[in-house]
Every structure is written in structure tokens, then in C-alpha cells.
Design a protein around this motif. Structure first.
Motif, mmCIF file in Angstrom:
data_model
loop_
_atom_site.group_PDB
_atom_site.id
_atom_site.type_symbol
_atom_site.label_atom_id
_atom_site.label_comp_id
_atom_site.label_asym_id
_atom_site.label_seq_id
_atom_site.Cartn_x
_atom_site.Cartn_y
_atom_site.Cartn_z
ATOM 1 N N PRO A 578 25.333 70.250 27.788
ATOM 2 C CA PRO A 578 25.210 68.790 27.889
ATOM 3 C C PRO A 578 25.510 68.292 29.290
ATOM 4 O O PRO A 578 24.906 67.323 29.749
ATOM 5 C CB PRO A 578 26.236 68.270 26.884
ATOM 6 N N ALA A 581 22.424 68.592 31.156
ATOM 7 C CA ALA A 581 21.467 67.610 30.637
ATOM 8 C C ALA A 581 21.807 66.214 31.153
ATOM 9 O O ALA A 581 20.923 65.407 31.437
ATOM 10 C CB ALA A 581 21.474 67.636 29.113
ATOM 11 N N MET A 582 23.112 65.951 31.251
ATOM 12 C CA MET A 582 23.542 64.646 31.766
ATOM 13 C C MET A 582 23.051 64.464 33.206
ATOM 14 O O MET A 582 22.533 63.403 33.574
ATOM 15 C CB MET A 582 25.062 64.571 31.690
ATOM 16 N N MET A 584 20.560 65.791 34.557
ATOM 17 C CA MET A 584 19.114 65.595 34.568
ATOM 18 C C MET A 584 18.751 64.172 34.162
ATOM 19 O O MET A 584 17.726 63.637 34.583
ATOM 20 C CB MET A 584 18.435 66.598 33.627
#
Lengths: 956, 507
Positions: A578, A581-582, A584
Motif C-alpha cells: 500500500p 500504491a500511495m 503512485m
């Protein structure tokens, strides 16, 4: 066909019981089943249309119980059933009456059934299922003598290798099915998918399965290992049936896929290699059974070469060779079984004179051996002649295969050399098993009974007999061979192919092989000189060993039992997935709104400082209090945001948890331990910071991306309309989201039970002990009406504080009243059942602090569990009650009532739900106090007593 | 705001919950009954199952709590109903195991049967509910309800090991719940709704500004639920908790609890699986890791519970395997694999519980205790073998083979080759892992350490010649209940093997 397979499996189920009654004669009874199959197959000789049967099985996978008997399947059914019946008959003489006979017979017949299913199945997944069934049953058969470690290991090795191949095949089959759009083999063969890279990969994967099952290099090593099986097993599995599964699959697919790139190159190379390697190894074996085993490896390579070429002549020759091999090889294995059984020895260096002792046995072996080397007029000769004819055709222009002359000649030469070696080891086998050897004492050999001899003799006779039926056989196999285009010459099986290159090569193989046998000593000498640089077996063993080592080391690393290590792993993963992902999701237009008022910044600063100081704290108590400060800081933020109810709840919860902390920390050392060492502490701090940063980043990204209107905008209106109250939080809890609250308090009850029992594995149902119950108390200090609290009198004088007692006495009723007020006011004003419950609970905490555990029991002479249970029941009951009046679950009604003293009241039925919540919360705090407070008190006291006793003893 | 209400659809979750309350009430009225709470628990689970069947037969649509706009906060579609049934059935088996347990061996006062039964029922209700919850808040709470009671169950077992197991479980549960709550918040921010039913996810996905946020939310949810499913690297609690908790609690953690977790994950992923995203790649990595870690770790475990714990980790990888690709049948494939896993695991645990009971829990069952089981207790051995073979994916437990095929098929069709290769290698490894335990049951009782095997083989031969076969340790006959249960699970394996569609059609 389904019936036949089912009968096999049912016979397997019945076999153990039958064995109890019949002993080893159970084999004869069971032999009827394959015999019946054989008869059925004979009666259903292939005609114009194949025999088919289909029953729907797993529609979602497109798989049916589809069976189909074409010409190829017919021949294999005859082999599987015929040899199966003969071997079962033989088993009756081979085995002794033993309690293992039943399970062996059951496994054997189950194997026969699976093999039959494998041959007849017309669905890729069915083939796979039967394929794995043969694997598992062969595991049991090979490992029949589980007391032998070697048998166990060999069985395991065979299983691992063939399952690996099987699974690769499964993937290939799934791909094939995907490409063809059907799992039905006959349909795929009739309409093969267009050539593509994917198709090549699929076919190659299927071939991996076929090669592993048929013991082709580099998977060949499992077969000699599997010779630790009882000899009838070898005769059936390793000559006639299981190892033929791979050959069968190649034969089956060849008409459609022989042209796939890599098919011929792969199989021909590996096949020739296998034929040579197997034969070469066979020459040095001293165990006559192992000679046959390596010989089988060699012959399987031979079979694959022929069947994969993909011309009509080669296909016919290959099928004939398959039949011939099944007949002679099972016969030879059965002969070895008799030798082993009656001489107790299989070593050719010590066997001597058996030929003279049992001429019938020798004759059978000699006929089978002659068939193996391709000596006329035996079936082996017929097959080999056809093979050579077909291959010679290929060398002259490819015969439609597209093979170049170099490749074709290489294959032909390889096959001829392989045949030479075959002749040599066959002669060596016959010599080793039966010859009179000078200087070796004649082996003590019990003449075998006719029943024992029957099966090998029948097989030997068939090896001769079938050779004369080349014409009819060619005719019946047309259903298979005509799938290939007609070749240079008409394909036929016959004893006499005329003079020509093939016959010359046959003679060459026989003569050179005989010479090689004569020169066996120098050859053996040379063989031992050549060091074996690499073997697949060793590779397999080191692989297994590697997994073993890996497992041990990984176990040591992963299974530490340290909670903080596990936690660290989880947090790192959180950062990795995550967190990334954050990053990104973080776009340039993410805006950070710093604060609305500077007061928020101040509160935030306090929270941050408190968090840092918590991490740096060395005293446990300080850390606990600082954690509390972060919570109070959050409450301030809530107030500044305009959420007083939330703030109130937060403050109360924080207070309750700080108290719980303090109560527990009494029992722990003042300071944290020195472990982990400072370096590791920094790593942990960094990890913590990183996780914190990631979570903060997620929050920022999430709030920035918010485009929808918050759901809570509609709440103020909904709470009045729907719940009849003005306190949004409270109405949400007891009405709008009452379902969730219900779940939540159930969790709370479970959590309370869990936490308490985590710490104290004693009774949960602790007895309430009030001051008056103490016997010594009555004696020591009679209760006087004038004291503020009765509980403190049980405490030691130095632990009492009169002022605290006085304050408690005054404050307690007030706090309880506030709690109850919050409960009732909650629907419209700040408060609610949850807040009220905590306030009441805190009142109990005060009583406990002032007067100890007896005071607590005085204040609340009730079991915490009862409170929790009653609360849960009231909440559930109030939720269900509307049902009785035709309403929905948890629906609330409103009444305006006038109470005599309290004035006008707007009563909402969800109040009862809130009362349930209130009771659960009070019960929870009482539970915490009893476990963390009273129970620990008692522990401390008993420990002190123990210490005193020890000290006194030491002093003495 | 008027919410329509269908009691029958809710009953599968409500019946166990009411059962939990009933257990507490009965305990107040008739305290100290050891068996009664468990009888009630069994009845409650069966009652929930009955409601489910009635709903399916009468053609109930499985939705409830619908608002005027037609959105329902409670939806159990066919896969959901199947999972709910699985959860209830496995909970019923677990309750029977608990009922059969010798309570006199328990530390403390008779093992708190009422509390434990209540906890099992509450967690079961949570597991059943989470499958159908379509509202973010309810979903979170129900996951919590499914989790927290199991911590208490482990702790109540008593002893140091149990406390350690419970502590590990608790810490992991709390962390993962925090992650889940964060994920829920991000989900909410991305989609703008607390409902998990509508097309809002698709809308959010179509919006390039919000797409990364959805991915983020999914990753958080995968991480949070992954813990409950024992997916590596969130698996660490599994062996500690299993070992500490004893057979039937471990069975509960391994079966019912997993069904709830998968159900919870499906609710979220169902929305995502039609989209394809890097969240699915994360799931693929997790699946591959779980299989590998689980198998490698199970390879050398000698304790039965620890072995089953690692087996669970490996199997969890197989459960999520089909969901890592965008394919129509992947959700049902995962559910079907989970069903096979549940049946196989229950078969193993029934036998383990029986052995534990017969031995009066002298020590944890190890692989050595299984030696010769095929000769001493063929029925138990056959059940255990069927269960292990089902997990390994080998016939005669054909259902295991079929389930592996079902799980692999979408991945092959999707062409995720690296994952196929890893799955393939793990399937082989798994065969070796499970067969070690089956082989042990065939092995003679007095098999010595491998080092001096040859010597003792001779010794065994000598002993056999002189007619002194090594004596089998007389294992006391397990209670009849275990026999009945073993027969039932075996029947389940055999029936589904002959007709896999019986199982596959449920989802």
C-alpha cells in the motif's frame, strides 16, 4: 465401459473382505474382472464406428465421463486386461497367505481399473484423473513393503517424478482445451487448433507428462528404483500398463500434433538417447531384475521413437512393437519373479543351473527373449522388421515427415545400435539366469508348480502365435493407422518383408549383439572405467536434499515465536504494497490544508510531542500516560472541529484505558527491558516512522481525492426524521446504524472474555466477596456505622487515605447520576449509552481505588458477566421487539409521555437499545477492574506471603 | 427512510447469534452444564443451515435490508449462499467435536463450555454475515465479530502455549483490523459511498483521478483480510495459534473462520475482478508466496497442528489463486476450492481430535503417533488419508484433483505463466508434503531413526522370523461420535469425488 471400470473399483472395495475368506485365492477370484474385460474387448473388435459412452459429469469445466474405444484403445484394452488377468492369476502362487494380501489385491485391481479408464477416457481431464490414479496406486504397489526404507523412498521418488510430469501435463491439457474450445480428445484430434506458440507450449507440456510416466531420459531413473516392488507389480505396471501410458498418449496425439515444432526433434532425440542409455546401463547390472528394468527403459525409448515419427508405417510398426513388448517383457518379469520366489536370489553371479532344473521356465524365457531381440518367427521380429522398414522409408525422402536425411539416418543408426545392445543384454540375461556357470554351486531351486508357470507360458506362446496373424492385426488397427497419410509403401505386419535393407539391419543387430555378449568382460571392464559425470538420479536427490535444507533453514528463520518479529514483517509488507500504491496515487495537485485555527496546530503539536516522548520513554508508566496524552489531544481536536459528543467519548475511553494500563503496569517491571539493543531500536523507530508516514500519506491522498458529498451531510435531517433525536452520534449508534452497534457490543463482550482469559486462566465466575463475608474482619474490627466506606477497613493502614475515602463517598453517587443522565439525555443532547456507561464505570474505578477490591464488590455486588449478558440480551430484545408489533427489526417508535416528577418526556424506543449498550459498557469496566485490579491484588498478596515465608526460612 | 426487511435471508446469521444469547441465558438458568451449551450450538448452526436451505428451496433471493432506491445492504447471491452454508456446516462439525471433547481434562472450571459455545456461535454469525454484508460499516463490524471471539477461544484453552498463540493472534488481528479500517476509509473516499453493491466502484475506476485510490483501498483490504486467510506474509499467527489451541479450535480457525475471510474478500474483489489492476498483481504475489512458504515450512513439521497450520497457509494461496486473474469464473473457482479445502481439512481435524481424545491429550499428536494407524484404526486412517489426499490434489480424492483444476484453469486461460509455474511446482511439493503423513500411517510402529535403518531392518526381520512382531501400541478406541463424524466427512469426500458437480454447483 463405465460399468467395467466401476466393477474394477468395486472389486477393489470388496477385495479386503474377500481376502479374509479366501486368503491368497482372492487373486484368482479377482482375475475374473480383467478377464471379463478382455472378453468384452475381443467381442467388440474395432469395426466401422468406435464404441463410445458419455455421461455428463462436470458441466462447468466442460468435462464429461466420456469414453471411446477406437483401434488403439482396443489394443491397449486387450493388453491391460489380458496381462492384468494373467498377472493376478500368477499372484495367487507368488504370495503367501498374509494379512497384507487383501490390501495388495485391492490396490492392484484398483490400479487395473484406473489403467483401463486412462486408456478408454476420451476427455483430457478424465485422462488426467486416471493418470494420477495410476500414479497413486502404483505408489502403494511399489511401496507394498513399507517396512523397507528403500521401498518407501523408491515409491516416493516414482511418485514425485510422475506427479511432476502429470501436473505439467495438466497445464498443457488445460491450455489445449482452452485453444480447442473442448476437452473431448476425439474432437480435438479431428479438428486440431491452428499452429501457434501457445499450441507448441501446450503440446510440449503434455509431452513432459508422457515422458516422465514412460521413464524417458531425463526422468528414467525412477523406473529401476521402482523395482523394489514385488515382481508381479513390475510385470504389470512396468512392462504392460503404467509405463505404456506415456507411450499411449504420444501415439494418441501423434496424428494431430506430430507436425508441431519440437515434437519430432524432442521425442526422437530423447527416445534414441533413452534407448542407448537404458541398454548401456542394463549391460552392467548383476540383478537380473534390474537388467530387465534398464532394458525396459531402453525399449520405452524405442517405442516412443517409432510412435512419434508420424507416418502410417511407423504408427503401425509402433503399435505392433507395443503389443510385442507387453507380451515378452511381462513374461520375462514373471519368470524373474519365479526365480526370485523359488531360489531366493536374483544375482546372476550366484545363480547357476536353473535351465536344467526347470526347462519349461527356461523355454518361456528364451521365447520371450528371442521376441525381444527380434528373432524370427516371433512377434518381436515382425514388429522390428516393420519398424526398420518404416524408418528406412523416412531416410529416403522423409516419407511425409519433413525429416532431413541426416536426422533420419541418425535415428535409424541409433535404433540399430540400440537393437545391438538389446541383443547383448538379452543374451546376458538368459545366460545369467539359467546357464550352468563353472565354479558356481548349482542354485537350490524348487521346481515351480504348473499354476505358477501358467502365466509366463501363456505370454510366451502368444509371442509366437500372434506373429502369424499380422494380416488381421493390420486390418483391425486401420482405425488408428489410417489417421496418418499413406506412406511410400503399404503399411502391413508380416513375418516376411522380403530381402532388403531392413532384414540386413535385423541380422546385423543379432550378430553384433551376440558378439558383444561374447566380449562382455572387456566391455564391462571398459564401462567401469568410464566415470559417470552426471546422473539424473543424483540431480533429483540433491534437489530433494536442497528442499530439505531450505525447509530447515526457513523454519529457523520464520518460526521464531517472537510477536514483534511477526509484527515487523507485517509492517514492512504494508510499506511495500500500500505504501508504494500511495506514492503512485500521489499526484502533483494533492494539496495539504495546514490548519483552520492555530489552536489545532497547538493540539497537533502536543500529540506529536507526546508520541515522540512515548517512543523514548524508558518507564512503562510514563509511556502509558503519554499514550493517554495523544488520545486527549485528539479529543481537543474533535472539540475544535465542533464534535463535542465525539470528544466526550474519546476522553472517557482514554481515561478508562489509562486506568487499565496503570492497573496492569503494577505487575510489570518499572522500566522496559534493555532488549532490543540500541541499533535494533533505531531500525524499529525508522520502521515506525515509515509506517506512520505511509498512513499519513494515505490519509492525505484519500481526503484530496474526495469528490462525493459526505454521507454525513444528510445525517442531521435523518437523525430527526428517522431516529427522532438531535444528537447525531447517538442516533447513529442506536438507530441509523443500530445493526453495527449490535455487532460491536457482541464483539466487545467477546473481547472482554478473551482479554480476561488471556491473562487469567482461572475461573471467570469469580465469587463476589463483600466485606461482611470476611470472618477475621468481624473479629478484628466490628463494623461501625460512622465510617465513610466499609471496604478500606480491609486494607493495611498505610495504604489508606481518609481524604480520598471522603471524596469518594461524596462523588460516587453524583458520578452514577451523571452516567444515568447521559444515558437518558443522549438522544438529544451530548451523551448516550456508551458515554453514560463509561462514566458509571469510572465511578466504580474510583470506589476501587479508594477502598480496594472489597470496596469494589460492595459498590457492585454483581458478576460482570451477568451485566454483559443482560446488556446484550436487552439490546437484542429491544431490537427484535418491534417484530412482535408488526414493525421491522430495530425500528424505533416515539412517544411523548408525561412523568409525574420528571415532567414531559419525549420517549424513543431505541432508548432500550441504549440501555443495553450502557449495561455492556459498565459490565466491561467492571470486568476490567476485577481482572486487572482485584485479581492482581490477590496475586500480589499471595506472593508477598510466599516471600515472607521464604525470608523467614532463610533467616532461620 | 423505510428499509424493507426479509427475515429469512438474514436468518442464517441471526440464528447463530440468537443461539449465542440463548447459550448465555441457559447458562444463567442452569449453570455448570458441560454439554448443554454445545448441544445448543450444534442446533443453532444446523438451524442456520436449515434457514439457508429453506431459502434456497423456496427460491428466496437472499437479499434483505433494502432501501427505497433498491440497493440492499444484505445480499447473498449463489456463491454467497454456498459460502454461508459452508461456514455453518463446518461450525456444526466443530461444535460436535467440542461436544465430544473430554471436558474433565480442561484446566479451569470445566473449560467454560457456555462461554466457548457462545464465542463459536458469535464468530460463526460474523463469518456468515460478512459474506452477505454490502455496507462498509457492517462489513467491518462483522469481520471483527468473526475474528475477536477466536482470540478468546484460543486463550480459553489455557496454558502458556495458548496464551502465546492468543497474543500473536490478537496482535495480528488488531494490526490487520487497523489496516482494514484504513482501507475502508480510502474505499469510501474513492467511491463516495458506503455501499458495496452499486457501480460506484466502476465509476471510480473509470475516473483516472480516483483509480489509484481504488487500487490503494484494495491493497489495504487484501492485506487486512489476508491475515484472516493466513496468506503469507500475514500468516505468522497461524502456527502459534493452532499449536496453542488444540484440535477443534484449530479446526474452527482453519475452516469456518477462513470461509468468513474469503467471503469478506470476495465482497470487495467481486467489484474489482472485472477490472484488472495492479491490486490483482499484489494478490498474485501473495498467492505465490503463501503456497511456497506454506509448503516449504510444512515439509519438516512433525507436530500435527503446526503441520496443519502451514498446510493452511499453503492452501490459502490456492484459494486466492483463481482470483488473481480477470476471468468470469474466478470467484466461483475460489469458493469451490475453499469448499474442497474445508472438507479436506475437517477430515484431518476430525481424526486428529479423535486421536487426541483417545490419548487423553498426553501430548500433541505428532507424525510418529500415526505409525501403523492403517492397521490399528483403519477407519480413522482412511479418513485422514482421504483428507490429506484431497488437500494434495491426488486421487482417489478426485474432488481434490478437480478443485486444483478449477483453481488453475482461470490462471492458465489468463496466461499468467509465472504464476502457473509456481503453482505447478508447489503442487508437486505439496504432494510430497502430504504424502509424508500418509506414508507414516503405513509405516510399521517400531520404525527406528533413519540413521540405523539397515541394522534395524534386519532386527525387524529377525523379530518377524521368530514370530515376535513389534507390538502395536494399543490405542484406545475413540468415542463413537468421532467414528460417525469420520464416516460423514469421508462420505462427503467420496460423494463429491464421484460427482464433483454436487460441490461445484453450489457456488
Amino acid at each position: 465401459m463405465i460399468l467395467l471400470i466401476s466393477v474394477h473399483l468395486l472389486a477393489a472395495l470388496a477385495a479386503p473382505a474377500m481376502a479374509l475368506a479366501l486368503g491368497r485365492k482372492v487373486f484368482m477370484a479377482l482375475a475374473i474382472v480383467p478377464l471379463a474385460t478382455f472378453v468384452w474387448a475381443v467381442l467388440n473388435a474395432p469395426g466401422a464406428a468406435p464404441v463410445t459412452q458419455t455421461v455428463s459429469w462436470i458441466p462447468s469445466l466442460g468435462t464429461d465421463l466420456a469414453f471411446r474405444m477406437g483401434a488403439l484403445q482396443w489394443l491397449l484394452t486387450l493388453v491391460v486386461a489380458g496381462v492384468g488377468a494373467l498377472v493376478l492369476f500368477y499372484c495367487a502362487s507368488y504370495f503367501h497367505d498374509d494379512d497384507r494380501v487383501g490390501s495388495f489385491a485391492a490396490t492392484f485391481i484398483a490400479f487395473a481399473g484406473s489403467m483401463l479408464g486412462l486408456v478408454l477416457a476420451d476427455d483430457l481431464l478424465m485422462v488426467y484423473v486416471f493418470w494420477e490414479m495410476t500414479t497413486v496406486f502404483s505408489y502403494l504397489l511399489i511401496g507394498y513393503d513399507m517396512t523397507k526404507r528403500s521401498a518407501r523412498l523408491a515409491a516416493m521418488q516414482a511418485l514425485i517424478v510422475t506427479t511432476f510430469g502429470g501436473l505439467a501435463m495438466l497445464v498443457g491439457m488445460l491450455m489445449l482445451g482452452h485453444l480447442a474450445g473442448t476437452m473431448r480428445i476425439s474432437k480435438i484430434l479431428a479438428d486440431p487448433p491452428a499452429a501457434s506458440g501457445l499450441l507448441t507450449a501446450a503440446v510440449m507440456l503434455v509431452l513432459v507428462g508422457a515422458l516422465s510416466k514412460s521413464a524417458i531420459v531425463p526422468f528414467h531413473f525412477w523406473l529401476p528404483g521402482a523395482m523394489s516392488a514385488p515382481t508381479p507389480v513390475s510385470a504389470y505396471l512396468h512392462a504392460a500398463s503404467m509405463v505404456k501410458a506415456g507411450v499411449y498418449l504420444v501415439a494418441l496425439l501423434a496424428p494431430a500434433f506430430a507436425g508441431v515444432p519440437g515434437w519430432r526433434a524432442g521425442i526422437l532425440t530423447l527416445g534414441v538417447l533413452t534407448m542407448l542409455v537404458g541398454g548401456w546401463r542394463s549391460l552392467v547390472q548383476c540383478d537380473v531384475k534390474l537388467i530387465l528394468a534398464y532394458g525396459t527403459v531402453s525399449q520405452l525409448g524405442f517405442l516412443l521413437v517409432v510412435l512419434s515419427v508420424g507416418t502410417r508405417a511407423a504408427a503401425l510398426a509402433g503399435v505392433a512393437l507395443l503389443l510385442a513388448h507387453a507380451l515378452f517383457k511381462s513374461c520375462l518379469f514373471l519368470v524373474v519373479g519365479i526365480i526370485d520366489h523359488n531360489a531366493g536370489n536374483r544375482d546372476l553371479r550366484t545363480l547357476s543351473g536353473l535351465g536344467r532344473r526347470s526347462p519349461v521356465l527356461f523355454a518361456a524365457a528364451a521365447i520371450a527373449g528371442a521376441s525381444m531381440v527380434g528373432f524370427p518367427p516371433l512377434l518381436g521380429f515382425v514388429a522390428k522388421e516393420s519398424v526398420l522398414t518404416a524408418l528406412v522409408d523416412v531416410t529416403a525422402g522423409g516419407d511425409g515427415t519433413g525429416l532431413g536425411p541426416v536426422a533420419a539416418w541418425t535415428v535409424l543408426v541409433g535404433v540399430v545400435v540400440g537393437s545391438i545392445i538389446t541383443t547383448a543384454y538379452t543374451l546376458r540375461f538368459l545366460w545369467g539366469a539359467f546357464a550352468d556357470k563353472p565354479g558356481v554351486e548349482a542354485t537350490d531351486f524348487k521346481t515351480p508348480s504348473p499354476a505358477f508357470l501358467a502365466s509366463p507360458v501363456v505370454l510366451a506362446v502368444l509371442s509366437i502365435g500372434v506373429a502369424f496373424f499380422g494380416g488381421p492385426l493390420t486390418k483391425s488397427l486401420e482405425g488408428y493407422t489410417h489417421q496418418f497419410p499413406p506412406g511410400a509403401h503399404e503399411a502391413k505386419l508380416a513375418l516376411w518383408h522380403g530381402l532388403g535393407l531392413p532384414l540386413g539391419l535385423s541380422v546385423l543387430a543379432l550378430v553384433s549383439g551376440a558378439l558383444m555378449f561374447v566380449a562382455r568382460r572387456p566391455i564391462a571392464h571398459a564401462q567401469t572405467k568410464v566415470a559417470q559425470p552426471w546422473s539424473a538420479q543424483r540431480a533429483y536427490l540433491s534437489l530433494m536434499h536442497g528442499v530439505d535444507r531450505l525447509s530447515v533453514e526457513v523454519t529457523g528463520f520464520m518460526q521464531r515465536g517472537s510477536v514483534s518479529a511477526y509484527l515487523a514483517v507485517t509492517l514492512v509488507v504494508l510499506l511495500a504494497f500500500p505504501g508504494v500504491a500511495m506514492l503512485m496515487a500521489w499526484t502533483p495537485d494533492v494539496q495539504v490544508h495546514v490548519w483552520d485555527t492555530p489552536a489545532q496546530a497547538a493540539a497537533g503539536l502536543v500529540v506529536v510531542l507526546a508520541a515522540i516522548m512515548t517512543a523514548r520513554a524508558r518507564r512503562r508508566l510514563r509511556a502509558a500516560l503519554l499514550v493517554g496524552v495523544t488520545g486527549y489531544g485528539c479529543a481537543v481536536l474533535f472539540v475544535l472541529q465542533g464534535a463535542p459528543d465525539l470528544a466526550l467519548t474519546q476522553v472517557l475511553v482514554e481515561t478508562a484505558s489509562v486506568i487499565a494500563f496503570v492497573l496492569v503496569l503494577r505487575r510489570l517491571p518499572t522500566y522496559f527491558t534493555d532488549r532490543p539493543l540500541s541499533a535494533q531500536r533505531y531500525v524499529r523507530a525508522l520502521l515506525g516512522l515509515a509506517v506512520g508516514a505511509a498512513v499519513a500519506g494515505i490519509m492525505i491522498v484519500a481526503t484530496n481525492a474526495r469528490t462525493a458529498q459526505p454521507v454525513s451531510v444528510g445525517f442531521p435531517e435523518a437523525s430527526v426524521d428517522f431516529g427522532g433525536g438531535k444528537n447525531i452520534v447517538s442516533v447513529t449508534l442506536v438507530d441509523i446504524r443500530a445493526w453495527d452497534t449490535m455487532g460491536e457490543i457482541s464483539v466487545l463482550v467477546a473481547a472482554a472474555t478473551g482479554v480476561a482469559s488471556l491473562l487469567f486462566i482461572g475461573t471467570r465466575r469469580s465469587t463476589i466477596r463483600r466485606v461482611g463475608d470476611l470472618p477475621q474482619h468481624h473479629a478484628a474490627e466490628p463494623k461501625t456505622g460512622g465510617s465513610w466506606l466499609s471496604g478500606p477497613s480491609t486494607l493495611a493502614p498505610e495504604k489508606r487515605s481518609i481524604i480520598f475515602e471522603v471524596v469518594t463517598r461524596l462523588v460516587f453517587p453524583a458520578m452514577v447520576m451523571v452516567g444515568v443522565y447521559l444515558l437518558f439525555a443522549g438522544h438529544n443532547f451530548t451523551g448516550g449509552g456508551f458515554a453514560g456507561g463509561i462514566v458509571t464505570g469510572l465511578a466504580l474505578v474510583v470506589r476501587y481505588l479508594a477502598g480496594g477490591r472489597y470496596e469494589l464488590d460492595e459498590a457492585a455486588p454483581i458478576d460482570a458477566g451477568t451485566l454483559l449478558g443482560v446488556g446484550l440480551v436487552i439490546a437484542a430484545g429491544s431490537g427484535l421487539a418491534p417484530l412482535a408489533f408488526g414493525g421491522a427489526v430495530l425500528e424505533s417508535y416515539q412517544y411523548d409521555v408525561h412523568l409525574p416528577l420528571l415532567g414531559d418526556h419525549h420517549l424513543v424506543t431505541s432508548l432500550f437499545f441504549d440501555i443495553g449498550v450502557y449495561l455492556v459498557v459498565v459490565g466491561l469496566i467492571l470486568d476490567l477492574l476485577r481482572t486487572f485490579g482485584s485479581r492482581i491484588d490477590r496475586q500480589i498478596i499471595s506472593e508477598e506471603r510466599d516471600n515472607d515465608a521464604t525470608n523467614a526460612e532463610v533467616a532461620r | 427512510m423505510k428499509i424493507s426487511f426479509d427475515a429469512l435471508a438474514l436468518a442464517p446469521a441471526v440464528v447463530p447469534m440468537v443461539g449465542a444469547l440463548l447459550v448465555l441465558l441457559v447458562d444463567v438458568v442452569l449453570p455448570g452444564r458441560a454439554r448443554l451449551p454445545w448441544v445448543l450450538a450444534v442446533l443453532a448452526c444446523l438451524g442456520g443451515l436449515g434457514a439457508l436451505i429453506v431459502g434456497a428451496v423456496t427460491g428466496g433471493h437472499g437479499t434483505s435490508l433494502c432501501d427505497a432506491s433498491g440497493g440492499c445492504y444484505w445480499q447473498a447471491d449463489q456463491t454467497g449462499v454456498g459460502l454461508q452454508g459452508l461456514a455453518l456446516a463446518s461450525a456444526a462439525v466443530v461444535a460436535v467435536l467440542a461436544l465430544a471433547e473430554k471436558t474433565s481434562d480442561m484446566p479451569g472450571t470445566k473449560g467454560h463450555p457456555a462461554v466457548r459455545a457462545m464465542l463459536v456461535l458469535a464468530a460463526t454469525a460474523g463469518c456468515v454475515g460478512v459474506v452477505a454484508a454490502r455496507d462498509l460499516g457492517s462489513w467491518l463490524v462483522l469481520i471483527e465479530l468473526a475474528t475477536i471471539p477466536s482470540v478468546a477461544l484460543v486463550a480459553l484453552r489455557g496454558g502458556r502455549q495458548a496464551a502465546h498463540g492468543a497474543l500473536t493472534l490478537l496482535v495480528t488481528a488488531l494490526v490487520s483490523f487497523a489496516v482494514l479500517a484504513l482501507g475502508a476509509a480510502v474505499w469510501f473516499a474513492a467511491t463516495g459511498t458506503a455501499s458495496m453493491t452499486g457501480d460506484q466502484v466502476l465509476d471510480a475506476f473509470a475516473d483516472p483521478a480516483r483509480k489509484p485510490l481504488v487500487v490503494l483501498a484494495m491493497m489495504l483490504v487484501i492485506a487486512g483480510v489476508g491475515f484472516k486467510l493466513s496468506l503469507a506474509p500475514f500468516h505468522a499467527w497461524t502456527p502459534e495459534a493452532f499449536e496453542g489451541s488444540g484440535s477443534w479450535v484449530a479446526a474452527f480457525l482453519a475452516t469456518t473462520s477462513k470461509v468468513g475471510a474469503l467471503g469478506g474478500m470476495l465482497v470487495v474483489l467481486r467489484a474489482a475482478s472485472s477490472l484488472g489492476s495492479s491490486a490483482l498483481t499484489a494478490l498474485a504475489v501473495v498467492a505465490a508466496l503463501s503456497m511456497t512458504v506454506g509448503n516449504v515450512m510444512a515439509w519438516r513439521q512433525d507436530g500435527a497442528l503446526r503441520f496443519m497450520a502451514w498446510s493452511t497457509v499453503a492452501q490459502a494461496g490456492w484459494v486466492v489463486l483463481p482470483m488473481t486473474v480477470v476471468a468470469g469464473g474466478s470467484v466461483t473457482a475460489a469458493a469451490a476450492y475453499l469448499a474442497l479445502y474445508t472438507i479436506g481439512t475437517l477430515a484431518v481435524f476430525v481424526v486428529l481430535a479423535a486421536l487426541e481424545d483417545a490419548r487423553s491429550r498426553e501430548h500433541e499428536t505428532t507424525i510418529g503417533d500415526l505409525r501403523g494407524l492403517f492397521r490399528t484404526r483403519p477407519m480413522m486412517a482412511a479418513t485422514l488419508a482421504l483428507g490429506l489426499l484431497a488437500l494434495a490434489g491426488l486421487p482417489p480424492s478426485i474432488i481434490g484433483v478437480v478443485a486444483k483444476i478449477v483453481a488453475l484453469k482461470p490462471v492458465v486461460a489468463g496466461g499468467v505463466w509465472w504464476l502457473v509455474v509456481i503453482a505447478l511446482l508447489n503442487a508437486v511439493l505439496g504432494v510430497a508434503v502430504y504424502l509424508r503423513w500418509i506414508a507414516a500411517m503405513f509405516a510399521p510402529v517400531a520404525t527406528p531413526a533413519p540413521e540405523n535403518d539397515d541394522v534395524s531392518e534386519e532386527a525387524a526381520a529377525v523379530a518377524a522370523l521368530s514370530g515376535n512382531e513389534p507390538e502395536l501400541t494399543p490405542l484406545p478406541r475413540p468415542k463413537k461420535v468421532y467414528g460417525v463424524l469420520a464416516a460423514l466427512v469421508s462420505l462427503a469426500v467420496v460423494t463429491t469425488s464421484l460427482a464433483p458437480n454436487v460441490l461445484l454447483a453450489l457456488f
